[in-house]
Design a protein around this motif. Structure first.
Motif, PDB file in Angstrom:
ATOM      1  N   GLU A 108      -5.596  -2.649  -3.938  1.00 21.26           N
ATOM      2  CA  GLU A 108      -5.473  -1.234  -3.575  1.00 21.26           C
ATOM      3  C   GLU A 108      -6.719  -0.756  -2.838  1.00 21.26           C
ATOM      4  OE1 GLU A 108      -3.787   2.190  -2.856  1.00 21.26           O
ATOM      5  OE2 GLU A 108      -2.685   0.797  -4.116  1.00 21.26           O
ATOM      6  N   LYS A 109      -7.884  -1.210  -3.261  1.00 23.18           N
ATOM      7  CA  LYS A 109      -9.139  -0.794  -2.624  1.00 23.18           C
ATOM      8  C   LYS A 109      -9.268  -1.309  -1.190  1.00 23.18           C
ATOM      9  CE  LYS A 109     -11.710  -0.246  -6.879  1.00 23.18           C
ATOM     10  NZ  LYS A 109     -12.677  -0.829  -7.809  1.00 23.18           N
ATOM     11  N   MET A 110      -8.555  -2.371  -0.854  1.00 26.21           N
ATOM     12  CA  MET A 110      -8.605  -2.924   0.498  1.00 26.21           C
ATOM     13  C   MET A 110      -7.985  -1.980   1.522  1.00 26.21           C
ATOM     14  SD  MET A 110      -7.535  -6.853  -0.354  1.00 26.21           S
ATOM     15  CE  MET A 110      -7.762  -7.471   1.315  1.00 26.21           C
ATOM     16  N   LYS A 111      -7.165  -1.067   1.058  1.00 30.63           N
ATOM     17  CA  LYS A 111      -6.457  -0.147   1.965  1.00 30.63           C
ATOM     18  C   LYS A 111      -7.438   0.660   2.810  1.00 30.63           C
ATOM     19  CE  LYS A 111      -2.998   3.513   1.952  1.00 30.63           C
ATOM     20  NZ  LYS A 111      -2.105   4.336   1.121  1.00 30.63           N
ATOM     21  N   GLU A 112      -8.489   1.144   2.198  1.00 28.05           N
ATOM     22  CA  GLU A 112      -9.456   1.974   2.931  1.00 28.05           C
ATOM     23  C   GLU A 112     -10.104   1.188   4.071  1.00 28.05           C
ATOM     24  OE1 GLU A 112     -13.588   4.394   2.180  1.00 28.05           O
ATOM     25  OE2 GLU A 112     -12.200   4.186   0.505  1.00 28.05           O
ATOM     26  N   LYS A 113     -10.497  -0.046   3.811  1.00 32.62           N
ATOM     27  CA  LYS A 113     -11.125  -0.870   4.848  1.00 32.62           C
ATOM     28  C   LYS A 113     -10.126  -1.180   5.968  1.00 32.62           C
ATOM     29  CE  LYS A 113     -14.049  -4.827   5.581  1.00 32.62           C
ATOM     30  NZ  LYS A 113     -14.806  -5.912   5.019  1.00 32.62           N
ATOM     31  N   TRP A 115       0.833  -1.210   0.000  1.00 29.25           N
ATOM     32  CA  TRP A 115       0.000   0.000   0.000  1.00 29.25           C
ATOM     33  C   TRP A 115       0.862   1.252   0.000  1.00 29.25           C
ATOM     34  CZ3 TRP A 115      -3.362  -2.616   4.188  1.00 29.25           C
ATOM     35  CH2 TRP A 115      -4.402  -3.346   3.585  1.00 29.25           C
ATOM     36  N   THR A 139      -3.221  -5.298  -7.297  1.00 29.45           N
ATOM     37  CA  THR A 139      -4.290  -5.146  -8.274  1.00 29.45           C
ATOM     38  C   THR A 139      -5.169  -3.984  -7.796  1.00 29.45           C
ATOM     39  OG1 THR A 139      -5.728  -6.634  -7.046  1.00 29.45           O
ATOM     40  CG2 THR A 139      -4.330  -7.629  -8.773  1.00 29.45           C
ATOM     41  N   ASP A 140      -6.134  -3.599  -8.613  1.00 32.89           N
ATOM     42  CA  ASP A 140      -7.078  -2.569  -8.173  1.00 32.89           C
ATOM     43  C   ASP A 140      -7.831  -3.030  -6.925  1.00 32.89           C
ATOM     44  OD1 ASP A 140      -6.354  -0.847 -10.213  1.00 32.89           O
ATOM     45  OD2 ASP A 140      -8.020  -1.422 -11.528  1.00 32.89           O
ATOM     46  N   ALA A 141      -8.200  -4.312  -6.902  1.00 33.10           N
ATOM     47  CA  ALA A 141      -8.913  -4.846  -5.732  1.00 33.10           C
ATOM     48  C   ALA A 141      -8.027  -4.777  -4.483  1.00 33.10           C
ATOM     49  CB  ALA A 141      -9.351  -6.284  -5.994  1.00 33.10           C
TER      50      ALA A 141
END
Length: 139
Positions: A102-107, A47, A98-100
């Motif tokens: 990267e999106k896990m960072k917020e959670k 991240w 992956t984009d997925a």
């Protein structure tokens, strides 16, 4: 100190037990994200760094490639990251999110705060503990 071989006189045991307890405290938060603790550590690096070789990850996490490679393969199968051979040196494997992934960072951003609450230690105590452990790791 008397009785050097008594368990309660060992520095290693409370550190070992605390490490296991801390990892267990992470478990419910990480299960929501379908991550194991070692996978979470990989994500923490990616991240920030975005891209790392397997060797770079191994150095940062104190893991050898025999341990890291299967872990990374499982994460790739889950769609969190990609593994790709370097075009300049085929011996190197480059890991990127992956984009997925990267999106896990917020959670995941709430996890450190939840851990601090769960531990019941002050921020100052945790900072001091981290400094001492880091100092010992740099032998």
């Amino acid at each position: 100190m008397k009785d050097l071989l008594k368990l309660e006189n060992q520095i290693c045991f409370p550190l070992y037990a605390f490490s296991r307890e801390l990892t267990n405290l992470y478990r419910p938060f990480l299960e929501e994200m379908d991550l194991t603790y070692p996978q979470y550590l990989v994500m923490l690096i990616l991240w920030v760094e975005k891209q790392q070789t397997v060797n770079q990850l191994g150095e940062k996490l104190y893991l050898d490639s025999g341990t890291l490679t299967p872990l990374l393969k499982r994460m790739e199968l889950k769609g969190m990251l990609m593994r790709k051979r370097s075009q300049t040196d085929e011996r190197m494997v480059i890991i990127s999110l992956t984009d997925a992934g990267e999106k896990m960072k917020e959670k995941a951003s709430c996890i450190p705060g939840k851990l601090v609450e769960t531990l019941g230690l002050s921020i100052d105590e945790l900072i001091q503990l981290k400094k001492i452990v880091n100092k010992a790791m740099k032998r």
